[in-house]
Design an enzyme around this catalytic site. Structure first.
Site, PDB file in Angstrom:
ATOM      1  N   ASP A 163       0.845  -1.185   0.000  1.00  0.00           N
ATOM      2  CA  ASP A 163       0.000   0.000   0.000  1.00  0.00           C
ATOM      3  C   ASP A 163       0.891   1.250   0.000  1.00  0.00           C
ATOM      4  O   ASP A 163       1.736   1.409  -0.877  1.00  0.00           O
ATOM      5  CB  ASP A 163      -0.950  -0.079   1.201  1.00  0.00           C
ATOM      6  N   HIS A 172      -7.067  -6.703   0.107  1.00  0.00           N
ATOM      7  CA  HIS A 172      -6.051  -5.653   0.090  1.00  0.00           C
ATOM      8  C   HIS A 172      -4.945  -5.841   1.128  1.00  0.00           C
ATOM      9  O   HIS A 172      -3.951  -5.134   1.076  1.00  0.00           O
ATOM     10  CB  HIS A 172      -6.723  -4.301   0.301  1.00  0.00           C
TER      11      HIS A 172
END
Length: 319
Positions: free
Chosen positions: A125, A291
């Site tokens: 991320d 994610h």
């Protein structure tokens, strides 16, 4: 350059330790950089490997893979500036104190402080965006780079779709002028962190209770403001830097990208195509996660990273 390894064999990774202890056997230092104090967990012995976390997490997001990686590498896992127990400096009028370049400089300074002039790096991320900028700005220092569940910022912001925008609304909400997003988000911090981490089709079950407690401890008004500054920098100074570099600079080291088949990255982008203009020496594939792959499927992430950072060519894991 093929990294050296001090593991018993270069063909077989140590078995993944499934312990729920957060960063067991790691020591901590607080390292001063130019403009921030960085909280750093350090463990293991061997070639240096820097692990960079994402938003809204801290370094403990690596807790399911870092202790076992530390059997083969010297693992360095910092909190990015503005996150966790690192300091939260003022962003400045142009938010540049929270640019990926500033964070890259922090972590280059951390590695220099620890005596590592060349090293490998994995990021997830926001941490993967820091690693991307490190590989461009410090090419002589980065041996190999792995990125988890992102496509480059320049590609994201030049290819916004309705589907991605609905899932990644926070990119634009948190970038709004202070203190608008801060006031709304800090009204109920517990609700915010639960909502933020509860990704579509995945849920909160992928996070250990110890990790969730740590993320909630660190979700403070000061961190929320710093994260907003991070996103303000992204849509201004970071995008401008990437636009200037696009088609002019590329990452010289080998790059591995992994993305979740059930993440906003996997659903709305073609990651290999997005990375190709930036990384000539590229390999990567989707994995069956959302994610937060290092917390949902640490077995896949650990094996892929271990092989890649030992100079092997990891293969896609079909599960």
């Amino acid at each position: 350059m093929t990294p050296k390894t001090n593991s018993p064999t270069a063909e077989m990774a140590p078995l993944l330790d499934s312990s729920s202890d957060l960063m067991s056997n790691f020591r901590y230092e607080r390292i001063q950089t130019d403009g921030a104090q960085i909280n750093v967990a350090i463990g293991g012995d061997g070639p240096p490997l820097l692990l960079l976390h994402g938003n809204p997490l801290t370094h403990v997001s690596w807790h399911k893979v870092a202790p076992t990686l530390a059997k083969s590498f010297t693992v360095v896992a910092p909190d990015l500036r503005g996150y966790g127990d690192s300091s939260k400096p003022d962003g400045g009028p142009d938010h540049s104190a929270y640019s990926f370049r500033a964070m890259a400089q922090d972590n280059a300074a951390v590695m220099s402080h620890l005596g590592f002039e060349r090293f490998q790096v994995a990021g997830h991320d926001r941490g993967a965006r820091v690693a991307f900028r490190m590989a461009l700005d410090f090419p002589e220092r980065i041996e190999r780079m792995a990125a988890l569940d992102i496509v480059p910022t320049h590609h994201v912001l030049n290819n916004v779709t309705l589907g991605w925008g609905l899932e990644a609304y926070h990119w634009f909400f948190m970038a709004q002028k202070a203190p608008f997003p801060e006031k709304l988000l800090t009204a109920d911090l517990d609700y915010y962190i639960n909502y933020k981490l509860n990704k579509k089709g995945v849920g909160l079950e992928v996070f250990s209770k110890e990790a969730m407690a740590e993320y909630k401890r660190c979700t403070t008004p000061e961190q929320i403001h710093a994260v907003c500054e991070d996103y303000r920098a992204t849509v201004t100074i970071d995008l401008a830097m990437d636009t200037e570099d696009f088609a002019k600079r590329t990452i010289g080291c080998p790059v591995l990208i992994l993305w979740g088949s059930n993440s906003h990255c996997g659903r709305h982008f073609q990651p290999m195509e997005a990375w190709k203009p930036w990384a000539p020496d590229l390999r990567g594939w989707s994995i069956p996660t959302g994610h937060y792959p290092a917390e949902q499927r640490p077995d896949i992430v650990y094996e892929s990273l271990w092989k890649f950072f030992n100079g092997q060519e990891p293969a896609a894991i079909i599960d």
